[in-house]
Design an enzyme around this catalytic site. Structure first.
Site, short mmCIF file in Angstrom:
data_model
loop_
_atom_site.label_atom_id
_atom_site.label_comp_id
_atom_site.label_asym_id
_atom_site.label_seq_id
_atom_site.Cartn_x
_atom_site.Cartn_y
_atom_site.Cartn_z
N LYS A 11 0.83 -1.21 0.00
CA LYS A 11 0.00 0.00 0.00
C LYS A 11 0.87 1.26 0.00
CE LYS A 11 -3.88 -2.31 2.33
NZ LYS A 11 -4.82 -2.20 3.50
N TYR A 51 -12.67 -1.61 -2.95
CA TYR A 51 -13.12 -1.72 -1.56
C TYR A 51 -14.62 -1.53 -1.42
CZ TYR A 51 -8.31 -1.94 0.20
OH TYR A 51 -7.03 -2.33 0.49
N ASN A 114 -1.90 0.10 6.97
CA ASN A 114 -1.36 -1.17 7.45
C ASN A 114 -0.52 -1.91 6.40
OD1 ASN A 114 -3.44 -1.95 5.85
ND2 ASN A 114 -4.63 -2.98 7.44
N HIS A 117 -2.04 -5.46 1.57
CA HIS A 117 -3.34 -6.12 1.38
C HIS A 117 -3.11 -7.59 1.07
CE1 HIS A 117 -7.38 -6.98 -0.18
NE2 HIS A 117 -6.78 -7.62 -1.17
N GLU A 128 -9.73 -9.95 -7.58
CA GLU A 128 -8.78 -8.86 -7.36
C GLU A 128 -7.58 -8.95 -8.31
OE1 GLU A 128 -10.02 -8.51 -2.64
OE2 GLU A 128 -8.00 -9.19 -3.15
N1 UDP Z 1 -9.47 -0.29 7.62
C1 UDP Z 1 -9.51 0.91 8.32
N2 UDP Z 1 -10.15 0.94 9.54
C2 UDP Z 1 -10.74 -0.16 10.08
C3 UDP Z 1 -10.70 -1.37 9.36
C4 UDP Z 1 -10.06 -1.41 8.14
O1 UDP Z 1 -9.00 1.92 7.86
O2 UDP Z 1 -11.29 -0.07 11.18
C5 UDP Z 1 -8.79 -0.34 6.31
C6 UDP Z 1 -7.44 -1.05 6.39
O3 UDP Z 1 -6.54 -0.41 5.47
C7 UDP Z 1 -7.80 -2.45 5.96
C8 UDP Z 1 -8.85 -2.15 4.87
O4 UDP Z 1 -9.59 -1.06 5.38
O5 UDP Z 1 -6.70 -3.17 5.48
C9 UDP Z 1 -9.78 -3.30 4.55
O6 UDP Z 1 -10.38 -3.74 5.76
P1 UDP Z 1 -10.54 -5.30 6.08
O7 UDP Z 1 -11.42 -5.40 7.26
O8 UDP Z 1 -10.94 -6.02 4.83
O9 UDP Z 1 -9.07 -5.72 6.53
P2 UDP Z 1 -7.96 -6.62 5.81
O10 UDP Z 1 -8.68 -7.69 5.02
O11 UDP Z 1 -7.15 -5.71 4.94
O12 UDP Z 1 -7.14 -7.19 6.94
MG MG Z 2 -10.25 -7.60 3.73
#
Ligand code: UDP
Ligand code: MG
Length: 139
Positions: A11, A51, A114, A117, A128
């Site tokens: 990212k 997203y 974070n 992805h 994706e």
């Molecule tokens: N995210 C965020 N706040 C939250 C949860 C998620 O900004 O409380 C962002 C973060 O960058 C995350 C992405 O949204 O990686 C997608 O969320 P998901 O729950 O799918 O997490 P992931 O699959 O990436 O672990």
């Molecule tokens: Mg996710």
């Protein structure tokens, strides 16, 4: 039956901090083979589509802003049990909860920024990967 490919993005925060090399090294050392890869940047429309599942969430606007602010590395990775093993390698969404040695524990700043992805299912890995790469770009 699990397929053996997953999709990842390094990212914008990871790219900005110069962590591309270190993260790719960790991915390779963990047994993943890169079968497609590029440096690219998401448009607002791209990020909103990628997203879309989160479009009702309170963090959605910030997520789109973050994911579009600079280049990312998109890649398709191959390994036995790729989706599940890559989610293990990256660690929990929130780096505070991520296991020691995981990519998010090492490189993520927060639950939003974070670093990386990883697809959450075989079906989403295929969707994706196809969002970013044509068959000609995939080995
Ligand atoms: N995210 C965020 N706040 C939250 C949860 C998620 O900004 O409380 C962002 C973060 O960058 C995350 C992405 O949204 O990686 C997608 O969320 P998901 O729950 O799918 O997490 P992931 O699959 O990436 O672990
Ligand atoms: Mg996710």
């Amino acid at each position: 039956m699990a397929t053996n490919r997953t999709f990842t993005m390094l990212k914008p925060d990871a790219v900005e901090k110069g962590h591309i090399g270190a993260i790719l090294e960790k991915i390779s050392a963990s047994g993943f083979k890169i079968v497609a890869m590029k440096l690219t940047q998401l448009t607002k429309a791209d990020a909103e589509e990628f997203y879309a599942i989160h479009n009702e969430r309170p963090f959605f606007a910030d997520l789109v802003e973050y994911m579009t602010r600079g280049p990312i590395v998109a890649a398709i990775l191959e390994k036995d049990n790729a989706v599940e093993d890559f989610r293990t390698l990256i660690g929990a969404t929130n780096p505070e909860d991520a296991a020691e040695g995981t990519i998010r524990k090492l490189y993520a700043a927060s639950i939003s920024e974070n670093a990386v992805h990883g697809s959450d299912s075989d079906e989403n890995a295929a969707i994706e990967g196809a969002f970013h790469f044509s068959g000609r770009d995939t080995f």
